[in-house]
Design an enzyme around this catalytic site. Sequence first.
Site, short mmCIF file in Angstrom:
data_model
loop_
_atom_site.label_atom_id
_atom_site.label_comp_id
_atom_site.label_asym_id
_atom_site.label_seq_id
_atom_site.Cartn_x
_atom_site.Cartn_y
_atom_site.Cartn_z
N ASP A 102 0.82 -1.21 0.00
CA ASP A 102 0.00 0.00 0.00
C ASP A 102 0.85 1.27 0.00
OD1 ASP A 102 -2.25 -1.47 -0.15
OD2 ASP A 102 -3.12 -0.87 1.75
N ASP A 135 -9.36 37.53 -33.65
CA ASP A 135 -8.83 36.19 -33.89
C ASP A 135 -9.67 35.14 -33.18
OD1 ASP A 135 -6.67 34.75 -35.23
OD2 ASP A 135 -6.17 34.06 -33.22
N GLY A 195 -7.67 30.95 -35.37
CA GLY A 195 -8.38 31.62 -36.44
C GLY A 195 -7.62 31.73 -37.74
#
Lengths: 516, 437
Positions: free
Chosen positions: A36, A274, A409
């Site tokens: 663990d 843009d 863009g």
Amino acid sequence: MKLTVWTYEGPPHVGAMRVATAMKGLHYVLHAPQGDTYADLLFTMIERRNHRPPVSYTTFEGRDLGTDTASIFRNTCRNAYDRYKPQAMIVGASCTAELIQDDPGGLAEAMDIPVPVVALELPSYQRKENFGSDETFYQIVRALAQPMERTQEITANLIGPLALGFRHRDDIEEVKGLLYEMGIGVNVVAPFDATPEDIAKLGQAHFNVLMYPEHAETAARHLERTCGQPYTKTVPIGVGATHEFVAEVAQICGVEPKKDLSRLRQPWWSKSVDSTYLTGKRVFLFGDATHVKTAARIARDEMGFEVVGLGCYNREFARDIRKLAKDYGVEALITDDYLEVEKAIEDLAPEMILGTQMERHIGKRLGIPCAVISAPVHVQDFPARYSPQMGWEGANVIFDTWIHPLVMGLEEHLLHMFREDFEFHDEAGASHHGGHAPKPIAEVPAPEPVATQPEAPAETGSDVMVWLADAERELKKIPFFVRGKAKRNTEKFAAERGVSEISIDTLYEAKAHFAR
Amino acid sequence: MNQPTNISGATCRDAPILKERGQREVFCGLTGIIWLHRKMQDAFFLVVGSRTCAHLLQSAAGVMIFAEPRFGTAVLEEGDLAGMADAHEELDREVDRLLSRRPDIKQLFLVGSCPSEVIKLDLHRAAERLTVKHAPHVRVLNYSGSGIETTFTQGEDACLASMVPVLPETDERELLLVGALPDVVEDQAVDLLNKMGIGPIRVLPAHRSAEAPGVGPNTVYACLQPFLGDTSAELDRRGARMIQAPFPFGEEGTTLWLRAIADEFGVDDETFARVTDAPRARARTAIANAAKALQGKTIFFMPDSQLEIPLARFLTRECGMEAIEIGQPYIHKGLVGPDMDLIPAGPTISEGQDVDKQLDRVRAARPDLTVCGLGLANPLEAEGLTTKWAIELVFTPVHFYEQAGDLAGLFSRPVRRRELLKLEAASASKETREVAR
């Protein structure tokens, strides 16, 4: 029994470890078998901590079972106290120790350890990591915090930030800044870097900033009840939410909502031409409830995206997320099964995913850009640079992070113009996506001879669509990054009209129909 | 020249072993699944355990988890803990669902975990029941990878040991190579042995269940990894006989390992030299290059994989390092004895772990290199100690001649990096500037 490959959350004792590791002067004794300790490496590797988590494991073995696991626990507890001399301890069991029923709380209590020992009950077979951290922090606060006289100047506690928290380190700085601008000081930040002595002083703040409801809501409610401290309900992620947060704080404290917006660039960036191409980008959101909630608002109101689906993996917040989904007119997805998430994403075919590490991989598989907004995250999302999500700087960070995976863009425009160029052939992919460097093409491919038989027709629901050869050819002329949407819209359009064969006309009628 | 170099005086085999119990900072045997499932291409590993088990596999497998892995966890829920009969029904249902979704699976391993063992869920019976149900298409086996029974690489041992009793019987005199190695390395080993005229050669585990090797009284086997104690015992039970040798790490280890097998098959010195001279020379050159940074440096092994003793042998004898402590989770002298014979007494040999006490010893000794797990590596680096994280030694191809240079390189890289980085100098000069100002 449930077959699981990927889990969004660990077991609850990992949540407790996150609280313990966030704090200083606290030690966690965990009744757990060998192995663990794997959870240590989440902290030392993913968060790159330079110290071991303050956790001692009892490491019982098969041959110890049924005999002396309780005494192993006591020894570990004693050794941990002697070695680390913490101001307080927390004790509890992992999933295996829960089954052997040694009662760590009772055992520790009988040991006369000279500092407060807080016992944790974390039901491993019912609950998960976030419950573990919320419950652990609540138990620590309940044990140590008292009603106190308020500080003279107005102060707040920042509660919720943890070890292994997504951007918690930098969010703290950002929220401190927001408060500082209104003349509000910080009493205690907890659990992050707090000591048990700090927790004892929580009561002297005027109110609490609940930074992450997943991790500290129970403690916030408790402090409201016992110390009369109100707590903030708005999480300041996004410009709008930050404005609301400032207003909420101002109202709680009766001060002016002063803001220094001089470094806030996100709104102008989003308005600039843009960004026009971001309009109506279809996004899918998945993660923890808090980050999904805040991201949905940013996506719609501050970026101009269209939210086509959202969900969370932590059931504790299912009701909130269902309500949110209703506001957005979409279906909420409450699941911790990544296959369901993958299915939802496939069905919705969004242009962008905002999610966790897992959605990042789903996105990679489906060729959909993705930005990470929530834990679980991998090492790259614990960056060296300053990168909060909250406050004004957080808004700047989010803008950059989200648009980076998208084709921007001007680039999109150029790709449209030159889409017949061989460099922009389908396989080239976007220039900045790793692993998709354009492959050299031996020859410019001649127009594909169109098969007389249409290829395996795509299935949408019960209707089987057939794309006629010329329509299929036309579809291929559409740039790859919008083709999925075009195909899907056309098929939807055809299905609604009971058309089963798609011609060029159908394609363009659909385009006209869906034109925004 | 091919015989083991004799060591005068006491060796590590005779040295007292420091046995410690306390907190262990190691993986459990479930982690073996991560490399075993790559090797056995028609097998699926179904852990029957808790969310912790699933989380462990996810954390240890890293990005592999996204590559449609052939492993998963049947996570026990509250209801499964209450009624055991239901748990069996639930398991059957999950297995049915899994096998119908993955018809390519031929071997299914039910892997026990701490929770399944503590509640005494009988996976052996479940495996027998499911084998009958899904015969002949799929064979279902079971083994334990739980932390209460197994440490890290012992998971592979438990898995291979579970396969041995159901291997077909054979009377053929065959050489069996035992241990899952990367294909490229396995091919090199087989190629070297074939060139000496040794064969037929079979491997365990095989790529596919259809290629499973036979075993019987005429089988001789050589282990490729030092952690295969139970598998070795199971093979002995089937009448097979082990060829004892140091493990094939480095030029010397590879040569001695090959020599032991060659002796068993009556290969003469001339043939042996013809096959091994060239790769031996290559390996020596590669090691010499990679090990420059390691000469005279001290090394401390925290326990992890049981590879520690053979690797310490390689690093001390071929790379000029000095071992301070060699920690192993378990020491199986029947396997690592030949390696221990080659290490002069001196270093502390420790078995098991009390991590806090062991870290005290690391800090006191301040070794030049500490081999440890990922939970300890960064904290030790922050204390100014150089570390080599141990897990990489299990995943990376490191056996045999062609990898000998890479193996030395894995250890020299952190040392070289330490010498390269001038971070302290950079910050010191900044302080100087600030003082000057």
